[in-house]
Design a protein around this motif. Structure first.
Motif, mmCIF file in Angstrom:
data_model
loop_
_atom_site.group_PDB
_atom_site.id
_atom_site.type_symbol
_atom_site.label_atom_id
_atom_site.label_comp_id
_atom_site.label_asym_id
_atom_site.label_seq_id
_atom_site.Cartn_x
_atom_site.Cartn_y
_atom_site.Cartn_z
ATOM 1 N N PHE A 16 4.777 -2.054 -7.034
ATOM 2 C CA PHE A 16 4.359 -1.086 -6.032
ATOM 3 C C PHE A 16 2.942 -1.367 -5.548
ATOM 4 N N ALA A 17 2.098 -1.921 -6.408
ATOM 5 C CA ALA A 17 0.721 -2.215 -5.992
ATOM 6 C C ALA A 17 0.718 -3.229 -4.849
ATOM 7 N N ALA A 18 1.524 -4.288 -4.973
ATOM 8 C CA ALA A 18 1.607 -5.289 -3.908
ATOM 9 C C ALA A 18 2.208 -4.679 -2.645
ATOM 10 N N ALA A 19 3.194 -3.786 -2.826
ATOM 11 C CA ALA A 19 3.810 -3.149 -1.666
ATOM 12 C C ALA A 19 2.807 -2.260 -0.930
ATOM 13 N N LEU A 20 1.935 -1.581 -1.666
ATOM 14 C CA LEU A 20 0.929 -0.729 -1.021
ATOM 15 C C LEU A 20 -0.079 -1.554 -0.236
ATOM 16 N N ASP A 21 -0.375 -2.752 -0.708
ATOM 17 C CA ASP A 21 -1.241 -3.636 0.069
ATOM 18 C C ASP A 21 -0.596 -3.978 1.407
ATOM 19 N N LEU A 22 0.722 -4.189 1.382
ATOM 20 C CA LEU A 22 1.436 -4.484 2.630
ATOM 21 C C LEU A 22 1.440 -3.269 3.553
ATOM 22 N N VAL A 23 1.582 -2.072 2.973
ATOM 23 C CA VAL A 23 1.508 -0.849 3.785
ATOM 24 C C VAL A 23 0.159 -0.780 4.495
ATOM 25 N N ALA A 24 -0.910 -0.963 3.744
ATOM 26 C CA ALA A 24 -2.254 -0.889 4.323
ATOM 27 C C ALA A 24 -2.452 -1.933 5.414
#
Length: 279
Positions: free
Chosen positions: A209-217
């Protein structure tokens, strides 16, 4: 000699043979004899004794820090020996369920006999590889787990928030419903798309999820996320909006290789089940 050093340190702290003896569950004569033996071995007096007071000699003051270091090292040795002697199990888990993993470790440490737990944070792919190689005893995996593993103690994590980049069209919404997701890119940590949701899915490696949140940002998509994870995140480049799309959830289970069953593994299974039912 370690016992004599312990007696020396306690008398130095108390400046009383009788109180130090009581602290260590000894008689006063036995305490006096221990100090005498240590003084003979050291070749110097450690205390000046009188009817009214006990005082450290200059030599005693000089040796006291070394006594404290020796006792600290001995205690560390005993603690590490006890840790190495007890059965230990290795558990891999995704960050999302870290609180559960910690609760399970505490339960196993408190049982009789105690079982030590070595915790390893790992995404799905790394956890499966570690299970395959025998590097971990069990892993908490999002289901379905690979068929080669045995699973038990299933539980669900509700997904009720949507992570969006700052300034996104959905950011002002009080609540996002399924229809609002049409035309959006839905980031999916793991191996499966979000079932029943409109929009285009984009997979993110493992269940990171941490990597996915970077993509969201970065504006690459939006991310359905459990509230229990969202409330631990403090970032100024994205926002979390309540998500109401029905029964959206991630199911996890404890998994292990069927050929590596041990009593400690069965204790782990029981501890996970107990932790899921109680807090």
């Amino acid at each position: 000699m370690l016992k004599e050093v312990q007696c020396f340190a306690r008398v130095a702290a108390r400046l009383s043979f009788s109180i130090a003896a009581a602290d260590l569950g000894m008689s006063q004569p036995a305490m006096s004899q221990a100090i005498t033996r240590l003084e003979r071995a050291a070749g110097t007096r450690l205390f000046d004794r009188s009817a009214r007071a006990v005082r450290l000699t200059a030599e005693g003051r000089a040796l006291l820090p070394h006594a404290d270091e020796l006792l600290t090292a001995a205690a560390a040795f005993a603690a590490e020996a006890a840790r190495l002697a007890r059965p230990t199990i290795h558990l891999a888990y995704p960050p999302l369920v870290g609180a559960l993993a910690a609760r399970v470790a505490r339960r196993l440490a408190a049982r009789t006999p105690a079982v030590g737990v070595e915790l390893t944070v790992a995404g799905r792919g790394a956890a499966c590889d570690a299970l395959e190689r025998g590097e971990v005893s069990a892993a908490i995996l999002a289901t379905p787990a690979p068929a080669r593993f045995v699973t038990a103690a299933r539980f669900h994590v509700s997904v009720d928030q949507l992570a969006v980049p700052l300034g996104h069209v959905l950011e002002p919404r009080a609540k996002v419903v399924a229809g609002d997701l049409a035309g959006q890119v839905l980031l999916t940590p793991g191996s499966r798309a979000w079932a029943g949701l409109p929009g285009r899915s984009r997979m993110v490696a493992d269940d990171d999820f941490a990597a996915a949140l970077d993509l969201v940002a970065a504006g690459a998509g939006v991310l359905p996320i459990p509230q229990l994870l969202a409330r631990t995140i403090r970032r100024d480049d994205l926002r979390f909006v309540p998500l109401d799309v029905g029964d959206l959830r991630i199911t996890y289970a404890l998994a292990w290789a069927r050929e590596r069953v041990t009593p400690e593994l069965m204790a782990l299974v029981q501890a996970v089940q107990d932790a899921l039912w109680t807090r």
